[in-house]
Design an enzyme around this catalytic site. Structure first.
Site, PDB file in Angstrom:
ATOM      1  CB  CYS A 197       4.555 -15.316 -20.395  1.00 22.32           C
ATOM      2  SG  CYS A 197       4.388 -14.619 -22.046  1.00 22.32           S
ATOM      3  NE  ARG A 198      -0.127  -8.125 -18.987  1.00 19.53           N
ATOM      4  CZ  ARG A 198      -0.161  -7.331 -20.050  1.00 19.53           C
ATOM      5  NH1 ARG A 198       0.750  -7.438 -21.004  1.00 19.53           N
ATOM      6  NH2 ARG A 198      -1.096  -6.409 -20.168  1.00 19.53           N
TER       7      ARG A 198
END
Length: 98
Positions: free
Chosen positions: A63-64
C-alpha cells in the site's frame, strides 16, 4: 506478521524470483504507478475478491505506507493465507513502477 523491506523486495525482483504481490491502494493511488507484476485489489474489496487469491501461494501486500497492507495481512492471515507486509509501502519504493 511477516515483513519485507522495499529493498529486499526489489532485490528479489531483480533476481527474477516469482512473487505474488497485491496492491491494496485505491484506484487513484495505483494510477500513479504500481510495482510491475502486482495485482490491484483495493482493501475495501478484499473480502469480496478472496476467490482471486490462491491459498496455496504466498503473497506480498503493498500500500502507500504499509498501514492498509498491514490490515490486509491481518485479515488474510485470519483466513489462512500466507502473507507478508511490505514495510514502508510505496512511499519507500525506489524501484520500477508501471
Amino acid at each position: 506478521m511477516k515483513e519485507i523491506t522495499t529493498e529486499e523486495l526489489q532485490e528479489q525482483l531483480k533476481t527474477g524470483a516469482v512473487l505474488h504481490m497485491i496492491d491494496v491502494r485505491e484506484d487513484d493511488e495505483v494510477a500513479q504507478g504500481m510495482i510491475p507484476g502486482a495485482i490491484h485489489i483495493p482493501l475495501g474489496e478484499l473480502l469480496g475478491r478472496l476467490d482471486e487469491i490462491d491459498q496455496a501461494k504466498s503473497y506480498i501486500m503493498i500500500c502507500r505506507s504499509s498501514g492498509r497492507s498491514g490490515r490486509a495481512c491481518e485479515f488474510l492471515e485470519d483466513q489462512g493465507y500466507d502473507v507478508t507486509n511490505m514495510v514502508g509501502g510505496m512511499l519507500d519504493w525506489h524501484g520500477e513502477v508501471k
